[in-house]
Scaffold this motif. Structure first.
Motif, PDB file in Angstrom:
ATOM      1  N   SER A   1       0.451   6.014  -3.271  1.00 13.28           N
ATOM      2  CA  SER A   1       0.283   5.370  -1.790  1.00 13.28           C
ATOM      3  C   SER A   1       1.520   5.439  -1.059  1.00 13.28           C
ATOM      4  O   SER A   1       1.607   5.392   0.006  1.00 13.28           O
ATOM      5  CB  SER A   1       0.171   3.630  -2.255  1.00 13.28           C
ATOM      6  OG  SER A   1      -1.575   3.773  -2.040  1.00 13.28           O
ATOM      7  N   GLU A   2       2.710   5.627  -1.911  1.00 15.48           N
ATOM      8  CA  GLU A   2       4.158   5.668  -1.325  1.00 15.48           C
ATOM      9  C   GLU A   2       3.775   7.016  -0.268  1.00 15.48           C
ATOM     10  O   GLU A   2       4.413   7.028   0.516  1.00 15.48           O
ATOM     11  CB  GLU A   2       5.202   6.177  -2.397  1.00 15.48           C
ATOM     12  CG  GLU A   2       5.550   4.629  -2.803  1.00 15.48           C
ATOM     13  CD  GLU A   2       6.341   4.705  -4.161  1.00 15.48           C
ATOM     14  OE1 GLU A   2       6.796   5.859  -4.621  1.00 15.48           O
ATOM     15  OE2 GLU A   2       6.381   4.098  -4.899  1.00 15.48           O
ATOM     16  N   GLU A   3       3.251   8.134  -0.792  1.00 13.63           N
ATOM     17  CA  GLU A   3       3.046   9.252  -0.316  1.00 13.63           C
ATOM     18  C   GLU A   3       2.134   9.452   0.973  1.00 13.63           C
ATOM     19  O   GLU A   3       2.187  10.138   1.929  1.00 13.63           O
ATOM     20  CB  GLU A   3       3.036  10.629  -0.998  1.00 13.63           C
ATOM     21  CG  GLU A   3       4.301  10.931  -1.939  1.00 13.63           C
ATOM     22  CD  GLU A   3       4.048  12.310  -2.550  1.00 13.63           C
ATOM     23  OE1 GLU A   3       3.141  12.899  -2.544  1.00 13.63           O
ATOM     24  OE2 GLU A   3       4.930  12.645  -3.489  1.00 13.63           O
ATOM     25  N   ARG A   4       0.778   8.617   0.436  1.00  9.51           N
ATOM     26  CA  ARG A   4      -0.392   8.981   1.113  1.00  9.51           C
ATOM     27  C   ARG A   4      -0.936   7.780   2.002  1.00  9.51           C
ATOM     28  O   ARG A   4      -1.738   7.878   2.800  1.00  9.51           O
ATOM     29  CB  ARG A   4      -1.355   9.682   0.350  1.00  9.51           C
ATOM     30  CG  ARG A   4      -1.104  10.791  -0.629  1.00  9.51           C
ATOM     31  CD  ARG A   4      -0.983  11.988   0.246  1.00  9.51           C
ATOM     32  NE  ARG A   4      -2.549  12.538   0.714  1.00  9.51           N
ATOM     33  CZ  ARG A   4      -2.663  13.355   1.889  1.00  9.51           C
ATOM     34  NH1 ARG A   4      -1.602  13.808   2.407  1.00  9.51           N
ATOM     35  NH2 ARG A   4      -3.860  13.663   2.128  1.00  9.51           N
ATOM     36  N   GLY A   5      -0.147   6.450   1.658  1.00 11.60           N
ATOM     37  CA  GLY A   5      -0.726   5.454   2.259  1.00 11.60           C
ATOM     38  C   GLY A   5      -1.950   4.859   1.424  1.00 11.60           C
ATOM     39  O   GLY A   5      -2.330   5.460   0.294  1.00 11.60           O
ATOM     40  N   HIS A   6      -2.838   4.103   1.964  1.00 13.51           N
ATOM     41  CA  HIS A   6      -3.994   3.557   1.453  1.00 13.51           C
ATOM     42  C   HIS A   6      -4.827   4.641   1.216  1.00 13.51           C
ATOM     43  O   HIS A   6      -5.018   5.636   1.929  1.00 13.51           O
ATOM     44  CB  HIS A   6      -4.906   2.712   2.678  1.00 13.51           C
ATOM     45  CG  HIS A   6      -5.775   1.969   1.705  1.00 13.51           C
ATOM     46  ND1 HIS A   6      -7.051   2.355   1.536  1.00 13.51           N
ATOM     47  CD2 HIS A   6      -5.927   0.502   1.364  1.00 13.51           C
ATOM     48  CE1 HIS A   6      -7.851   1.632   0.976  1.00 13.51           C
ATOM     49  NE2 HIS A   6      -7.132   0.333   0.789  1.00 13.51           N
ATOM     50  N   PRO A   7      -5.663   4.793  -0.180  1.00 15.88           N
ATOM     51  CA  PRO A   7      -6.250   5.902  -0.486  1.00 15.88           C
ATOM     52  C   PRO A   7      -7.695   6.261   0.437  1.00 15.88           C
ATOM     53  O   PRO A   7      -7.818   7.486   0.841  1.00 15.88           O
ATOM     54  CB  PRO A   7      -6.999   5.353  -1.809  1.00 15.88           C
ATOM     55  CG  PRO A   7      -6.067   4.437  -2.473  1.00 15.88           C
ATOM     56  CD  PRO A   7      -5.496   3.801  -1.250  1.00 15.88           C
ATOM     57  N   ARG A   8      -8.248   5.118   0.964  1.00 14.48           N
ATOM     58  CA  ARG A   8      -9.412   5.411   2.008  1.00 14.48           C
ATOM     59  C   ARG A   8     -10.367   6.853   1.539  1.00 14.48           C
ATOM     60  O   ARG A   8     -10.539   7.657   2.116  1.00 14.48           O
ATOM     61  CB  ARG A   8      -8.792   5.802   3.447  1.00 14.48           C
ATOM     62  CG  ARG A   8      -8.219   4.491   4.082  1.00 14.48           C
ATOM     63  CD  ARG A   8      -7.889   4.656   5.428  1.00 14.48           C
ATOM     64  NE  ARG A   8      -6.938   3.604   5.775  1.00 14.48           N
ATOM     65  CZ  ARG A   8      -7.022   2.301   5.943  1.00 14.48           C
ATOM     66  NH1 ARG A   8      -8.061   2.186   6.006  1.00 14.48           N
ATOM     67  NH2 ARG A   8      -5.823   1.613   6.220  1.00 14.48           N
ATOM     68  N   LEU A   9     -10.640   6.823   0.240  1.00 18.03           N
ATOM     69  CA  LEU A   9     -11.358   7.880  -0.131  1.00 18.03           C
ATOM     70  C   LEU A   9     -12.442   8.658   0.507  1.00 18.03           C
ATOM     71  O   LEU A   9     -12.795   9.806   0.809  1.00 18.03           O
ATOM     72  CB  LEU A   9     -11.461   7.886  -1.820  1.00 18.03           C
ATOM     73  CG  LEU A   9     -10.214   8.073  -2.573  1.00 18.03           C
ATOM     74  CD1 LEU A   9     -10.569   8.114  -3.953  1.00 18.03           C
ATOM     75  CD2 LEU A   9      -9.344   9.121  -2.199  1.00 18.03           C
TER      76      LEU A   9
END
Ligand code: HEM
Length: 129
Positions: free
Chosen positions: A64-72
């Motif tokens: 999440s630090e790199e990509r934010g909320h997963p929202r897969l």
């Protein structure tokens, strides 16, 4: 507290590294799943999956630090995922989970991991066929 996370209980980083490495080895050979990946190099996808799973199971929150909320589900919208793709993906994941030894991943933890993957794969289906 002394509460141990699932991540720690199953061997931490090393286990998640092995799991995702084996999973992407299977993906690379899979004629249904492999063509869905837009990139030639599966390395970055492997790393994102590893970070996601580590975070999900109580490890570092690098994903999440790199990509934010997963929202897969949203992130999988560009790929047509029907029952065939879901089953092929799960086959790769079952092989990967089976490759982790019993000392590292005992039966209850193994069961929890398999149940989660089956639930998650079902929730990623975005096409009836
Ligand atoms: C990304 C396929 C299910 C976790 C991706 C990508 C593809 C893909 C093609 C893009 C990789 C890239 O951008 O290089 C599939 C197929 C599935 C499936 C065919 C069939 C059911 C799942 C499930 C999970 C998952 C069940 C989680 C348990 C991820 C993650 C990423 C990803 C974490 C990276 C997301 C990001 O960009 O941050 N998947 N996937 N996928 N998938 Fe799946």
């Amino acid at each position: 507290t002394t509460q141990q996370t699932f991540y720690d209980a199953v061997g931490g980083a090393e286990t998640f590294r092995k799991l995702t490495a084996r999973f992407y080895e299977e993906v690379a050979k899979d004629e249904i799943v492999r063509p869905l990946y837009p990139e030639e190099d599966l390395g970055p996808a492997e790393r994102r999956m590893r970070m996601f799973l580590e975070q999900y199971w109580g490890g570092p929150r690098t994903y999440s630090e790199e990509r934010g909320h997963p929202r897969l589900r949203m992130r999988h919208n560009p790929f047509k995922i029907g029952p065939i793709e879901r089953d092929a993906w799960l086959r790769c994941m079952h092989v990967a989970i089976a490759s982790i030894d019993e000392q590292t991943l005992d039966e209850p933890h193994r069961r929890a991991l398999v149940d989660y993957m089956e639930m998650a794969a079902a929730s990623m289906v975005n096409s009836p066929i």
